[in-house]
Scaffold this motif. Structure first.
Motif, PDB file in Angstrom:
ATOM      1  N   SER A  47       0.827  -1.196   0.000  1.00 19.08           N
ATOM      2  CA  SER A  47       0.000   0.000   0.000  1.00 19.08           C
ATOM      3  C   SER A  47       0.867   1.255   0.000  1.00 19.08           C
ATOM      4  O   SER A  47       1.915   1.299   0.653  1.00 19.08           O
ATOM      5  CB  SER A  47      -0.899  -0.007   1.240  1.00 19.08           C
ATOM      6  N   ASP A  48       0.402   2.284  -0.715  1.00 18.34           N
ATOM      7  CA  ASP A  48       1.092   3.566  -0.647  1.00 18.34           C
ATOM      8  C   ASP A  48       0.704   4.264   0.658  1.00 18.34           C
ATOM      9  O   ASP A  48      -0.179   3.810   1.380  1.00 18.34           O
ATOM     10  CB  ASP A  48       0.779   4.436  -1.869  1.00 18.34           C
ATOM     11  N   GLN A  49       1.390   5.351   0.978  1.00 19.23           N
ATOM     12  CA  GLN A  49       1.148   6.028   2.258  1.00 19.23           C
ATOM     13  C   GLN A  49      -0.280   6.530   2.400  1.00 19.23           C
ATOM     14  O   GLN A  49      -0.829   6.521   3.489  1.00 19.23           O
ATOM     15  CB  GLN A  49       2.134   7.175   2.453  1.00 19.23           C
ATOM     16  N   ALA A  50      -0.873   6.959   1.313  1.00 17.70           N
ATOM     17  CA  ALA A  50      -2.249   7.456   1.360  1.00 17.70           C
ATOM     18  C   ALA A  50      -3.262   6.310   1.401  1.00 17.70           C
ATOM     19  O   ALA A  50      -4.450   6.541   1.553  1.00 17.70           O
ATOM     20  CB  ALA A  50      -2.524   8.349   0.152  1.00 17.70           C
ATOM     21  N   GLN A  51      -2.782   5.078   1.240  1.00 18.56           N
ATOM     22  CA  GLN A  51      -3.618   3.873   1.219  1.00 18.56           C
ATOM     23  C   GLN A  51      -4.681   3.956   0.120  1.00 18.56           C
ATOM     24  O   GLN A  51      -5.819   3.534   0.296  1.00 18.56           O
ATOM     25  CB  GLN A  51      -4.227   3.599   2.593  1.00 18.56           C
ATOM     26  N   GLU A  52      -4.276   4.519  -1.027  1.00 17.20           N
ATOM     27  CA  GLU A  52      -5.185   4.652  -2.164  1.00 17.20           C
ATOM     28  C   GLU A  52      -4.893   3.644  -3.263  1.00 17.20           C
ATOM     29  O   GLU A  52      -5.755   3.336  -4.066  1.00 17.20           O
ATOM     30  CB  GLU A  52      -5.095   6.065  -2.740  1.00 17.20           C
ATOM     31  N   GLN A  53      -3.650   3.152  -3.317  1.00 12.61           N
ATOM     32  CA  GLN A  53      -3.307   2.177  -4.344  1.00 12.61           C
ATOM     33  C   GLN A  53      -2.273   1.194  -3.820  1.00 12.61           C
ATOM     34  O   GLN A  53      -1.588   1.445  -2.833  1.00 12.61           O
ATOM     35  CB  GLN A  53      -2.818   2.853  -5.619  1.00 12.61           C
ATOM     36  N   LEU A  54      -2.189   0.086  -4.517  1.00  7.25           N
ATOM     37  CA  LEU A  54      -1.218  -0.958  -4.216  1.00  7.25           C
ATOM     38  C   LEU A  54      -0.163  -0.955  -5.306  1.00  7.25           C
ATOM     39  O   LEU A  54      -0.475  -0.763  -6.480  1.00  7.25           O
ATOM     40  CB  LEU A  54      -1.909  -2.316  -4.182  1.00  7.25           C
ATOM     41  N   THR A  55       1.083  -1.187  -4.904  1.00  7.12           N
ATOM     42  CA  THR A  55       2.193  -1.260  -5.849  1.00  7.12           C
ATOM     43  C   THR A  55       2.825  -2.633  -5.733  1.00  7.12           C
ATOM     44  O   THR A  55       2.998  -3.161  -4.627  1.00  7.12           O
ATOM     45  CB  THR A  55       3.240  -0.173  -5.538  1.00  7.12           C
ATOM     46  N   LEU A  56       3.184  -3.201  -6.864  1.00  4.94           N
ATOM     47  CA  LEU A  56       3.789  -4.528  -6.920  1.00  4.94           C
ATOM     48  C   LEU A  56       4.992  -4.619  -5.991  1.00  4.94           C
ATOM     49  O   LEU A  56       5.853  -3.744  -5.981  1.00  4.94           O
ATOM     50  CB  LEU A  56       4.213  -4.824  -8.358  1.00  4.94           C
ATOM     51  N   GLY A  57       5.031  -5.698  -5.205  1.00  2.99           N
ATOM     52  CA  GLY A  57       6.152  -5.987  -4.320  1.00  2.99           C
ATOM     53  C   GLY A  57       6.790  -7.309  -4.724  1.00  2.99           C
ATOM     54  O   GLY A  57       6.575  -7.794  -5.846  1.00  2.99           O
ATOM     55  N   PRO A  58       7.553  -7.924  -3.830  1.00  2.00           N
ATOM     56  CA  PRO A  58       8.209  -9.203  -4.142  1.00  2.00           C
ATOM     57  C   PRO A  58       7.191 -10.279  -4.528  1.00  2.00           C
ATOM     58  O   PRO A  58       6.121 -10.371  -3.929  1.00  2.00           O
ATOM     59  CB  PRO A  58       8.917  -9.558  -2.847  1.00  2.00           C
ATOM     60  N   PHE A  59       7.560 -11.094  -5.527  1.00  2.00           N
ATOM     61  CA  PHE A  59       6.644 -12.144  -5.988  1.00  2.00           C
ATOM     62  C   PHE A  59       7.419 -13.230  -6.707  1.00  2.00           C
ATOM     63  O   PHE A  59       8.580 -13.064  -7.069  1.00  2.00           O
ATOM     64  CB  PHE A  59       5.554 -11.558  -6.898  1.00  2.00           C
ATOM     65  N   GLN A  60       6.720 -14.333  -6.951  1.00  2.95           N
ATOM     66  CA  GLN A  60       7.171 -15.444  -7.784  1.00  2.95           C
ATOM     67  C   GLN A  60       6.101 -15.654  -8.838  1.00  2.95           C
ATOM     68  O   GLN A  60       4.934 -15.813  -8.506  1.00  2.95           O
ATOM     69  CB  GLN A  60       7.308 -16.726  -6.954  1.00  2.95           C
ATOM     70  N   GLY A  61       6.489 -15.626 -10.105  1.00  2.00           N
ATOM     71  CA  GLY A  61       5.534 -15.834 -11.175  1.00  2.00           C
ATOM     72  C   GLY A  61       5.835 -14.956 -12.361  1.00  2.00           C
ATOM     73  O   GLY A  61       6.896 -14.335 -12.443  1.00  2.00           O
ATOM     74  N   LYS A  62       4.869 -14.895 -13.272  1.00  3.04           N
ATOM     75  CA  LYS A  62       5.014 -14.083 -14.478  1.00  3.04           C
ATOM     76  C   LYS A  62       4.907 -12.601 -14.144  1.00  3.04           C
ATOM     77  O   LYS A  62       4.428 -12.216 -13.078  1.00  3.04           O
ATOM     78  CB  LYS A  62       3.946 -14.461 -15.502  1.00  3.04           C
ATOM     79  N   VAL A  63       5.318 -11.787 -15.097  1.00  3.01           N
ATOM     80  CA  VAL A  63       5.192 -10.339 -14.977  1.00  3.01           C
ATOM     81  C   VAL A  63       3.771 -10.001 -14.540  1.00  3.01           C
ATOM     82  O   VAL A  63       2.806 -10.635 -14.983  1.00  3.01           O
ATOM     83  CB  VAL A  63       5.523  -9.674 -16.332  1.00  3.01           C
ATOM     84  N   ALA A  64       3.646  -8.985 -13.664  1.00  2.00           N
ATOM     85  CA  ALA A  64       2.349  -8.681 -13.066  1.00  2.00           C
ATOM     86  C   ALA A  64       1.992  -7.203 -13.219  1.00  2.00           C
ATOM     87  O   ALA A  64       2.846  -6.377 -13.548  1.00  2.00           O
ATOM     88  CB  ALA A  64       2.382  -9.055 -11.588  1.00  2.00           C
TER      89      ALA A  64
END
Length: 152
Positions: A47-64
């Motif tokens: 979550s961003d500081q304003a809690q308005e959007q999510l940004t991709l973090g660590p993952f396993q899998g195809k491009v997201a």
């Protein structure tokens, strides 16, 4: 069938005394991806500081997808409602965001800090419908608790 209790023990040991949240999220996604069969994406959106959007973090899998607005798609719904979302068939979810055409079912668990702020979501996709049964959902909610304990 995977030994979910062993995965929980391994995760707790892996995250003990590691203060770096990105390292913990990366290793968590890798461990879950290695342990849980029939999943094709395991990762985190933060979550961003304003809690308005999510940004991709660590993952396993195809491009997201890189950014997801709160309230949009399964991840955004989990972020907005702060409730686990279990979607047996992604084609039946209103406003579903397709990042990977192979995804047929999805599980998203909100990650909430002790103070009530949203940290992000834990997201899993599966290439089969109805992948996430009660036992697996409960196990992955425990994974999310262990992750948040290491971060908070």
């Amino acid at each position: 069938m995977a030994n979910y209790q062993l995965m929980i023990k391994q995760l707790a040991a892996l995250l003990t005394n590691e203060p770096d949240p990105i390292a913990n999220l990366a290793n968590t996604s890798a461990l879950v991806n290695q342990t849980v069969d029939q999943v094709n994406w395991v990762g985190f959106y933060l979550s961003d500081q304003a809690q308005e959007q999510l940004t991709l973090g660590p993952f396993q899998g195809k491009v997201a997808c890189m950014h997801i607005q709160n309230g949009h798609g399964v991840c955004g719904t989990a972020a907005q409602t702060r409730q686990t979302q279990v979607v047996a068939d992604v084609t039946s979810f209103p406003g579903y965001i397709s990042c990977d055409a192979a995804a047929q079912s999805e599980l998203v668990i909100p990650l909430v800090r002790k103070n009530g702020d949203l940290y992000g979501v834990f997201d899993l996709d599966a290439p089969i419908k109805d992948r996430f049964d009660r036992q697996l959902v409960a196990t992955l909610e425990e994974v999310a608790r262990i992750v948040m304990k290491s971060i908070d």
